[in-house]
Design an enzyme around this catalytic site. Sequence first.
Site, short mmCIF file in Angstrom:
data_model
loop_
_atom_site.label_atom_id
_atom_site.label_comp_id
_atom_site.label_asym_id
_atom_site.label_seq_id
_atom_site.Cartn_x
_atom_site.Cartn_y
_atom_site.Cartn_z
N HIS A 55 -6.27 10.70 9.47
CA HIS A 55 -5.19 10.50 8.19
C HIS A 55 -4.28 11.11 8.17
O HIS A 55 -4.38 12.08 8.30
CB HIS A 55 -6.16 10.43 7.00
CG HIS A 55 -5.64 10.09 5.75
ND1 HIS A 55 -5.38 8.69 5.47
CD2 HIS A 55 -4.70 10.57 4.90
CE1 HIS A 55 -4.51 8.43 4.55
NE2 HIS A 55 -4.07 9.67 4.22
N ASP A 110 -10.33 5.37 -7.14
CA ASP A 110 -8.95 5.92 -6.39
C ASP A 110 -8.12 4.61 -6.71
O ASP A 110 -6.94 5.01 -6.79
CB ASP A 110 -9.24 6.29 -4.96
CG ASP A 110 -7.80 6.79 -4.43
OD1 ASP A 110 -7.28 7.57 -5.11
OD2 ASP A 110 -7.55 6.09 -3.58
N ARG A 158 -1.13 6.74 -11.10
CA ARG A 158 -0.30 7.73 -10.65
C ARG A 158 1.09 7.35 -10.22
O ARG A 158 2.12 7.82 -10.41
CB ARG A 158 -0.89 8.58 -9.63
CG ARG A 158 -2.06 9.37 -10.05
CD ARG A 158 -3.14 9.84 -8.92
NE ARG A 158 -2.05 10.61 -8.16
CZ ARG A 158 -2.46 10.86 -6.66
NH1 ARG A 158 -3.46 9.98 -6.07
NH2 ARG A 158 -1.77 11.47 -5.83
N SER A 211 -7.84 11.98 -3.69
CA SER A 211 -7.61 10.41 -3.50
C SER A 211 -7.93 10.43 -1.95
O SER A 211 -8.79 9.29 -1.51
CB SER A 211 -6.22 10.32 -3.82
OG SER A 211 -5.75 8.99 -3.13
N LYS A 224 -11.76 8.47 -0.09
CA LYS A 224 -11.67 7.37 0.79
C LYS A 224 -12.17 7.74 2.15
O LYS A 224 -12.98 6.92 2.64
CB LYS A 224 -10.21 6.78 0.72
CG LYS A 224 -10.08 5.91 -0.56
CD LYS A 224 -8.56 5.57 -0.51
CE LYS A 224 -7.50 6.68 -0.51
NZ LYS A 224 -6.19 6.44 -1.09
N1 URA Z 1 -2.46 8.75 -0.10
C1 URA Z 1 -3.52 8.59 -0.73
O1 URA Z 1 -4.25 7.87 -0.40
N2 URA Z 1 -3.59 9.37 -1.96
C2 URA Z 1 -2.71 9.97 -2.35
O2 URA Z 1 -2.73 10.48 -3.48
C3 URA Z 1 -1.51 10.26 -1.48
C4 URA Z 1 -1.38 9.79 -0.31
#
Ligand code: URA
Length: 453
Positions: free
Chosen positions: A86, A165, A172, A187, A191
């Site tokens: 990621h 999220d 946010r 966050s 995931k």
């Molecule tokens: N990517 C995400 O999935 N969440 C965040 O808060 C920032 C970047």
Amino acid sequence: MPELFSAVDVIAAKRDGGRLGDAQIDWVIDAYTRGVVAEEQMSALAMAIFWRGLERGELERWTAAMINSGERLDFSHLPRPTADKHSTGGVGDKITLPLAPLVASFGVIVPQLSGRGLGYTGGTLDKLESIPGWRASMGNDEMTAQLAAVGAVICQAGSGLAPADRKLYALRDVTATVNCLPLIASSIMSKKIAEGTGALVLDVKCGSGAFMQDFALARELAQAMVELGADHGVRTSALITDMATPLGLTAGNALEVRESVEVLAGGGPADVVELTLLLAREMLDSTADSVEAKGVPGAGIAPGSSAAAKLADELRLADPAANLANGKAMDLWRQMIAAQGGDPDAGLPWGKEAEVVVCDADGVLASLDALKVGIAAWRLGAGRARKEDPVQAGAGVVLHAKPGERVVKGQPLLTLHTDTPDRFDSAKDALAGAWSIGSEPMEKRSVILGRVG
Ligand code: URA
């Protein structure tokens, strides 16, 4: 049934710098997902967290509560180990495209659940959607079948994965609370942990085009995420990488797919190749560690067994550069794209109009700002301002020089592409002061600034 807590009390506790209890955290995430904690209450809590932070234990619990808000995928029945990467997002960051098939070409299963771009950072799904016929959305069964048959999938995360999220990230985005270390860490990791990967490599970007401009903060974010991964049994490591200047020579959807295919064909810009190979190495090593620690249940390989040690050795000895050179990664890319309805041989779109921006002096290109190039690509139509906006497949920016290279006055420095030429002026406005030209040669910089894990 009466609610366990009052949202106002939870917000006030964090506003005053208190530590939230485990039960308070579990409740507030669950009640927010159910719609009992209102958007305005969660936005106040997010702002309180922005200023007061979350302690290590609170962050762990907050992340666990976000994971528990939805389903958890499980690939442990598949006969090979799983790994994912990621990136925290940057300009021209197309690395997932060559990386997923490259790692899968060594027999590692790569379930890459990705997102769309918002603002100036591009989204992997938007890039792949520039391939005619390619489909981002697939159900869990279809995804698992593709992983078993091909070994890699890049697709949209289903709505059942960390729904807390999904809501909180949208909130946010409109309450100036995106750029908050514990909220970013929870966050991303909620995931990735819910996605069920065995090993995870994080690419934490640092520089003008990234969430974190400061190395110490990028390192802190990387450390927090690596620890969250370990808490949940996911072997996690992080590279901190440079995002002061765009990655490669392109920023924009189809432009980046073209560049990724060049990398898979054994060419491509040096920084994209370097980062792809380093992240592949990191993923193969993390997978090897996870095979030793957890075995591969779907293949009947027990943790600590000689079969686990043999597989781990093979992964550690694998040479990613070889599979770029010999076409194995390209073969896997073609299968992966075709399995999702895409035509790997189809021509990719170009913006209908192009305009060249030229160098204003002779010398050495000293800097080319990632953020400004990203905003220009976005204004040209490569990105979206609101979630529901469409993107232009052919829009974006091509770089003709990278920092450190000699340039001459009047030579093309950037080419801007768009379907809507009325966007050129605002894109050029974004590029004001985007580069500097010096007279001294510069030392070649690695894209890697640090490692955690
Ligand atoms: N990517 C995400 O999935 N969440 C965040 O808060 C920032 C970047």
